[in-house]
Design a protein around this motif. Structure first.
Motif, PDB file in Angstrom:
ATOM      1  N   ARG A  45       9.543  22.850  -0.711  1.00 65.26           N
ATOM      2  CA  ARG A  45       9.508  21.952   0.451  1.00 65.26           C
ATOM      3  C   ARG A  45      10.007  22.653   1.714  1.00 65.26           C
ATOM      4  O   ARG A  45       9.532  22.362   2.816  1.00 65.26           O
ATOM      5  CB  ARG A  45      10.331  20.698   0.161  1.00 65.26           C
ATOM      6  N   LEU A  50       8.994  20.975   5.265  1.00 65.46           N
ATOM      7  CA  LEU A  50       9.322  19.553   5.113  1.00 65.46           C
ATOM      8  C   LEU A  50      10.820  19.314   5.290  1.00 65.46           C
ATOM      9  O   LEU A  50      11.237  18.237   5.688  1.00 65.46           O
ATOM     10  CB  LEU A  50       8.874  19.038   3.742  1.00 65.46           C
ATOM     11  N   PHE A  51      11.611  20.319   4.945  1.00 67.94           N
ATOM     12  CA  PHE A  51      13.067  20.229   5.110  1.00 67.94           C
ATOM     13  C   PHE A  51      13.508  21.178   6.215  1.00 67.94           C
ATOM     14  O   PHE A  51      12.922  22.244   6.394  1.00 67.94           O
ATOM     15  CB  PHE A  51      13.786  20.660   3.828  1.00 67.94           C
ATOM     16  N   TYR A  77      -1.599  22.819  -0.524  1.00 70.77           N
ATOM     17  CA  TYR A  77      -0.438  22.327  -1.274  1.00 70.77           C
ATOM     18  C   TYR A  77      -0.857  21.302  -2.321  1.00 70.77           C
ATOM     19  O   TYR A  77      -1.619  20.384  -2.032  1.00 70.77           O
ATOM     20  CB  TYR A  77       0.556  21.698  -0.287  1.00 70.77           C
ATOM     21  N   PRO A  79       1.063  18.703  -4.880  1.00 75.53           N
ATOM     22  CA  PRO A  79       2.381  18.187  -5.265  1.00 75.53           C
ATOM     23  C   PRO A  79       2.435  17.852  -6.754  1.00 75.53           C
ATOM     24  O   PRO A  79       1.432  17.942  -7.469  1.00 75.53           O
ATOM     25  CB  PRO A  79       2.496  16.922  -4.424  1.00 75.53           C
ATOM     26  N   GLY A  83       0.578  11.208  -4.163  1.00 76.13           N
ATOM     27  CA  GLY A  83       1.032   9.887  -3.738  1.00 76.13           C
ATOM     28  C   GLY A  83       0.450   9.509  -2.404  1.00 76.13           C
ATOM     29  O   GLY A  83       1.118   9.651  -1.394  1.00 76.13           O
ATOM     30  N   PHE A  84      -0.789   9.100  -2.380  1.00 76.94           N
ATOM     31  CA  PHE A  84      -1.302   8.607  -1.100  1.00 76.94           C
ATOM     32  C   PHE A  84      -2.379   7.566  -1.296  1.00 76.94           C
ATOM     33  O   PHE A  84      -3.109   7.583  -2.277  1.00 76.94           O
ATOM     34  CB  PHE A  84      -1.797   9.748  -0.208  1.00 76.94           C
ATOM     35  N   TYR A  85      -2.454   6.682  -0.353  1.00 78.00           N
ATOM     36  CA  TYR A  85      -3.547   5.762  -0.119  1.00 78.00           C
ATOM     37  C   TYR A  85      -4.387   5.456  -1.357  1.00 78.00           C
ATOM     38  O   TYR A  85      -5.517   5.909  -1.487  1.00 78.00           O
ATOM     39  CB  TYR A  85      -4.445   6.319   0.988  1.00 78.00           C
TER      40      TYR A  85
ATOM     41  N   ASP B  96       5.551   4.741   3.572  1.00 79.09           N
ATOM     42  CA  ASP B  96       4.916   6.025   3.241  1.00 79.09           C
ATOM     43  C   ASP B  96       5.942   6.978   2.618  1.00 79.09           C
ATOM     44  O   ASP B  96       5.643   7.707   1.677  1.00 79.09           O
ATOM     45  CB  ASP B  96       4.319   6.677   4.494  1.00 79.09           C
ATOM     46  N   ARG B  99       6.721   5.942  -0.985  1.00 78.14           N
ATOM     47  CA  ARG B  99       5.651   6.191  -1.951  1.00 78.14           C
ATOM     48  C   ARG B  99       5.264   7.660  -2.072  1.00 78.14           C
ATOM     49  O   ARG B  99       4.354   8.004  -2.819  1.00 78.14           O
ATOM     50  CB  ARG B  99       4.411   5.375  -1.556  1.00 78.14           C
ATOM     51  N   GLY B 100       5.942   8.523  -1.330  1.00 77.96           N
ATOM     52  CA  GLY B 100       5.655   9.959  -1.409  1.00 77.96           C
ATOM     53  C   GLY B 100       4.467  10.373  -0.552  1.00 77.96           C
ATOM     54  O   GLY B 100       4.087  11.545  -0.544  1.00 77.96           O
ATOM     55  N   MET B 101       3.880   9.418   0.176  1.00 76.53           N
ATOM     56  CA  MET B 101       2.719   9.745   0.998  1.00 76.53           C
ATOM     57  C   MET B 101       3.103  10.537   2.239  1.00 76.53           C
ATOM     58  O   MET B 101       2.339  11.374   2.717  1.00 76.53           O
ATOM     59  CB  MET B 101       2.016   8.451   1.425  1.00 76.53           C
ATOM     60  N   ALA B 103       5.531  12.794   2.671  1.00 74.73           N
ATOM     61  CA  ALA B 103       5.742  14.220   2.394  1.00 74.73           C
ATOM     62  C   ALA B 103       4.402  14.932   2.221  1.00 74.73           C
ATOM     63  O   ALA B 103       4.209  16.048   2.699  1.00 74.73           O
ATOM     64  CB  ALA B 103       6.601  14.387   1.145  1.00 74.73           C
ATOM     65  N   TYR B 104       3.474  14.262   1.545  1.00 72.46           N
ATOM     66  CA  TYR B 104       2.160  14.881   1.327  1.00 72.46           C
ATOM     67  C   TYR B 104       1.410  15.042   2.646  1.00 72.46           C
ATOM     68  O   TYR B 104       0.797  16.083   2.897  1.00 72.46           O
ATOM     69  CB  TYR B 104       1.339  14.033   0.349  1.00 72.46           C
ATOM     70  N   PRO B 288      11.232  13.949   5.059  1.00 67.08           N
ATOM     71  CA  PRO B 288      10.214  12.960   4.716  1.00 67.08           C
ATOM     72  C   PRO B 288      10.306  12.495   3.267  1.00 67.08           C
ATOM     73  O   PRO B 288       9.508  11.687   2.819  1.00 67.08           O
ATOM     74  CB  PRO B 288       8.907  13.717   4.952  1.00 67.08           C
ATOM     75  N   VAL B 289      11.270  13.029   2.531  1.00 63.68           N
ATOM     76  CA  VAL B 289      11.362  12.708   1.095  1.00 63.68           C
ATOM     77  C   VAL B 289      12.421  11.638   0.884  1.00 63.68           C
ATOM     78  O   VAL B 289      13.498  11.741   1.453  1.00 63.68           O
ATOM     79  CB  VAL B 289      11.725  13.956   0.283  1.00 63.68           C
TER      80      VAL B 289
END
Lengths: 292, 289
Positions: A45, A50-51, A77, A79, A83-85, B96, B99-101, B103-104, B288-289
């Motif tokens: 990450r 992201l971090f 990437y 994961p 986890g999306f939509y 988001d 739900r992990g969205m 970060a993705y 974001p996590v």
């Protein structure tokens, strides 16, 4: 291609990564190995920006902290779990992420064919199985053919068969001259895909070596499909799991994870329990090169 | 190790292209959500009721007829629009993240500012569409009853409602970047909505009586509440005076006169920009996590 120097990441008083320095050459595949909590995902990450972190990470010479967007344009990437939509269509998802990557002429069907998801473009993401979702994530990661692939425990949520298939797909698609950085705690994955391994313990690099050096004394396991008559499948599950083997049902019998040096064990156990074995196969998904 | 250098030509999506892509996605998600449909229907139904009753009780209508209608609509907007905008804004990033969205999404070649602005733009579009639908129904009723004597006032009310929605959406997004969970963000948004809509009114009335707050301070405090700014701006648009609000309104009208719309515009712009800027700053620093 990826250069990390003096990386330190703290969450409050907890130090997740401590003075990490490493370099991944173009075309190299580096595995981050370690137990849960060793810092593998945190490092991934950080590499994605992201971090926030102390130290320096660059991808293709671009400083991740200063220009994360440009650095991420070089990275595909995948994961641990997509986890999306969930209500998004599969083809829509491809188009959406292609646009974010600046690709205006992506054909979703082509991207899906690449990861063997042909025919699933009309489905919603929520209708896909775990393995299919990971393949969709891989298709998205490969959009635009980025030179770097970053994978974070990509098979952790998959069953044994799904793992074998996904690692096989990754081997075929991911390692075509790409630089790979991936986190895993599965020796068979690392043996299959990595050219070098960094072993992390409590956020520090404990050892750096080749997969064969690391697993010289521990033979990775392999999946074996055992064909049984349907009446015997549950009894076989009970017998094998009671002996500590990782086993699950499939359409024609069971799939069991077996040590490479003791492949006859599950068959012997079943025969000892008077369970007739019709046939067995070693699954090829986790055959690897460079294995000791 | 066999290295086959892959042909990579770097694609860079522009800032605005990414904002629009994310906004489009957000707009589609919002329009399909049941909350959006519920709020839209509620706003349209209540607007229809207010318009019908006002027009029916006012006979042939005219400006005075519209004055009654607008008073009803102002109160309706103050109740519904901030709730709709704040809960939509508050839910988006926090959910988001949960739900992990998030970060993705942020692992893609997008910046956090693009994500935030894209979400703001997309949700703005959905809320403006919803509010427009409600006002469209009202306009149809008023036109049928002959109560649209002054369309300018009606359009002003609609535009001011949009401004209020944008300000409340910014506040909702600020809540969203601060919260870890969608449920916490939504709960906080409802609490802030209650505070702005009800508690601040009652609080000002109580403090005026208890501490005899001076009228100029009372007017300044009113500008700190976007719902009050909206209400005062609407009333001023109808009558070019705030006398109906009592001593503080008389003071504002006498002191600032024709400059009042500028003051209201500045206050509303601040409510749109400042929470969004603060949200962007916090979002750029948070995990974001």
């Amino acid at each position: 291609m990826i250069a990390i120097s003096n990386l330190r990441k703290r969450f409050g008083r907890f130090t997740a990564l401590d003075d990490i320095s490493l370099h991944v050459a173009p075309g190299e595949s580096l595995a981050l190995w370690g137990a849960n909590g060793a810092g593998k995902s945190t490092l991934v990450r950080c590499a994605l920006g992201l971090f926030r972190f102390d130290g320096r990470i660059s991808v293709g010479g671009i400083d991740v902290a200063k220009d994360g967007k440009a650095a991420r344009a070089l990275i595909g990437y995948v994961p641990q779990e997509l986890g999306f939509y969930d209500d998004l269509g599969v083809a829509e998802a491809i188009t959406y992420f292609a646009r974010l990557k600046g690709l205006r002429r992506t054909v979703p069907a082509d991207a899906l064919a690449r990861v063997e998801l042909t025919g699933h473009d009309k489905k919603r993401v929520r209708e896909l199985s775990g393995g299919m979702k990971q393949r969709l994530a891989l298709a998205i990661a490969l959009l635009g053919d980025p030179p770097v692939l970053v994978l974070d425990e990509v098979t952790a949520s998959l069953d044994a068969l799904g793992r074998d298939e996904f690692v096989g797909l990754l081997k075929r698609l991911g390692t075509q001259g790409r630089t790979m950085l991936f986190a895993s705690h599965r020796p068979e994955e690392i043996s299959a895909m990595a050219t070098r391994v960094i072993m992390l313990t409590s956020g520090r690099i404990q050892r750096e070596c080749t997969p064969s050096e690391l697993f010289g004394h521990t033979q990775p396991s392999q999946s074996m499909k055992i064909r049984l008559t349907p009446d015997w499948a549950k009894a076989a599950m009970t017998v094998l799991s009671s002996r500590g083997l990782n086993v699950h049902l499939n359409g024609v019998g069971v799939i069991v994870r077996v040590d490479r040096t003791q492949k006859a064990t599950p068959v012997r156990l079943l025969l000892e329990a008077n369970i007739p074995v019709e046939d067995f196969d070693l699954l090829s998904g986790d055959h690897q090169g460079g294995h000791p | 190790m066999t290295t086959l250098p892959i042909q990579f030509s770097p694609h860079r999506s522009s800032f605005f292209a990414n904002v629009l892509t994310i906004a489009h996605r957000e707009l589609r998600d919002a329009v399909k959500s049941r909350w959006f449909v519920l709020y839209s229907l509620a706003f349209a139904a209540l607007g229809l009721g207010v318009s019908y009753l006002s027009a029916a009780s006012g006979g042939s209508g005219g400006v005075s007829g519209f004055g009654r209608t607008s008073a009803g609509l102002i109160n309706l907007v103050i109740l519904v629009v901030p709730l709709m905008a704040m809960t939509a804004g508050a839910a988006t990033i926090a959910s988001d993240r949960e739900r992990g969205m998030l970060a993705y999404l942020l692992a893609q070649p997008v910046s956090r500012l693009e994500v935030l602005l894209g979400k703001h733009l997309g949700l703005s579009g959905s809320i403006i569409a919803s509010v427009s639908l409600g006002f469209g129904v009202c306009a149809a009723v008023l036109a049928a009853k002959g109560g649209m004597a002054d369309a300018r006032l009606f359009i002003a009310l609609v535009l001011l409602s949009f401004a209020l929605a944008l300000g409340m959406l910014s506040l909702g997004l600020l809540i969203s970047v601060l919260a870890h969970k969608g449920s916490v963000a939504t709960g906080t948004a409802v609490f802030v909505w209650l505070t702005l809509v009800f508690v601040s009114d009652l609080g000002m009335m109580a403090s005026t009586l208890a501490w005899r707050v001076r009228v100029e301070k009372l007017f300044a405090f009113s500008l700190l509440n976007p719902c009050q700014v909206f209400k005062m701006w609407c009333l001023y648009s109808v009558d070019a005076s705030l006398d109906v609000l009592g001593p503080a309104g008389v003071y504002a009208t006498d002191t600032f006169g024709a400059r009042l719309p500028l003051i209201f515009a500045g206050a509303m712009a601040a409510w749109i920009i400042l929470p969004l800027a603060l949200a962007a700053l916090i979002f750029s620093r948070r995990s974001p996590v």
